[in-house]
Scaffold this motif. Structure first.
Motif: not given
Length: 339
Positions: A32, A35, A57, A60-61, A63-66, A68
């Protein structure tokens, strides 16, 4: 086995499972931390940034928000030259950069921007998805940058003016034209008799408004999104160069991205780049009519007349000497009338 023994075994197994879950969770938590900043010089409404946002977007979807990825358009992180420096140092992890601008660091990156080399998109994509793209990508990698596989479209470039239409090479004599900080295009317009002025894109509108420059050159999509039609009267369809955007990452930053995440990013950015190519193809069909409605007067030109001046003036010979025989031979497989 005694009941007590079975209970002990179950407790031990549960402990092992809990430890495994804890270890997996720690790995997931570590991922996570990915960045990244992604910058460019294009308006937020340009098709490149619209499609980049979709890709960001989607990444992000999946990778489950991993992951950014912050998108910074319109020179928010500095000029092109600033972003090249930041990209090399790792202060900026990612950027989209035209090959001609990237050539200040990697000279062969401007190979595809040679004046009047390409005559159709069929030849452009055959070159960029084939041997020419591979050649340039290899040189980019040697400079400590990672280049994604699919090149984005910056379009064929046209010439606008506030003073007179550019019908033939003679119309460029003494013409003050804004160009990017790209030595190849400064040399080309100088060879055609113009007086090129290198000005960053975010300063181009004011330069045209205050007559620091009489004209500029860009693809129709950018002429529209940058609103150059507000400070220009004529648009000459010179098609004088094609240039694409390379999606780049700092090599050290890229190596720190987990391999599975790299694959997800490569997939979504590649798909977005192909959609963006289609965007430009569709836009070009409608943009001329739209820009005419906004006040720009259009005229066609004859590429052969400009090629002849560049050939007789030694521009193509100088370009061949600069890029080298091997690179020039690759380009000539797809290019017309460049010696």
């Amino acid at each position: 086995m005694a009941v007590r023994d079975r209970r002990s075994l179950l407790k031990a197994g549960a402990g092992v499972l809990a430890a495994g879950v804890s270890s997996w969770a720690s790995t997931t938590q570590a991922q996570k931390a990915v960045k990244l900043k992604l910058g460019n010089d294009l308006p937020a409404t340009h098709s490149v940034n619209v499609r980049l946002k979709e890709a960001v977007d989607a990444i992000a979807a999946e990778t489950g928000g991993k992951v950014a990825i912050g998108l910074f358009p319109n020179n928010q992180l500095g000029s092109d030259s600033d972003m090249v420096s930041q990209l090399r140092s790792g202060a900026l992890e990612m950027a989209t950069m035209p090959g001609t601008v990237l050539s200040t660091l990697i000279p062969t990156a401007s190979l595809t921007g040679v004046g009047f080399a390409f005559t159709s998109y069929d030849k452009v994509w055959a070159a960029m998805d084939g041997a020419v793209g591979d050649f340039v990508r290899g040189n980019i990698e040697k400079a400590g940058l990672h280049a994604f596989d699919t090149v984005w479209d910056n379009g064929f470039r046209q010439t606008t003016s506030s003073t007179r239409p550019i019908n033939a090479p003679d119309d460029l004599k003494g013409f003050k034209i804004r160009v990017p900080v790209v030595p190849l295009w400064v040399q080309m317009f100088t060879a055609l008799g113009a007086s090129p002025v290198s000005i960053p894109l975010n300063e181009a509108y004011s330069a045209l408004q205050t007559k620091v420059a009489d004209g500029q050159e860009n693809p129709l999509a950018l002429i529209d999104t940058a609103k150059f039609y507000e400070v220009q009267k004529y648009c000459s369809l010179t098609n004088h160069a094609w240039d694409g955007f390379w999606l780049l990452a700092n090599a050290r930053s890229w190596k720190n991205v987990p391999a599975d995440v790299q694959q997800v990013m490569a997939k979504h950015f590649g798909e977005a780049a192909k959609r963006q190519r289609d965007d430009i193809a569709r836009l070009n069909l409608d943009l001329q009519k739209g820009l005419e409605a906004k006040g720009l007067a259009f005229n066609a030109t004859d590429a052969a007349a400009f090629q002849q001046v560049l050939q007789s003036g030694g521009f193509y010979k100088q370009a061949q000497d600069k890029f080298g025989a091997d690179a020039w031979a690759l380009l000539r497989k797809y290019a017309d009338n460049i010696g």
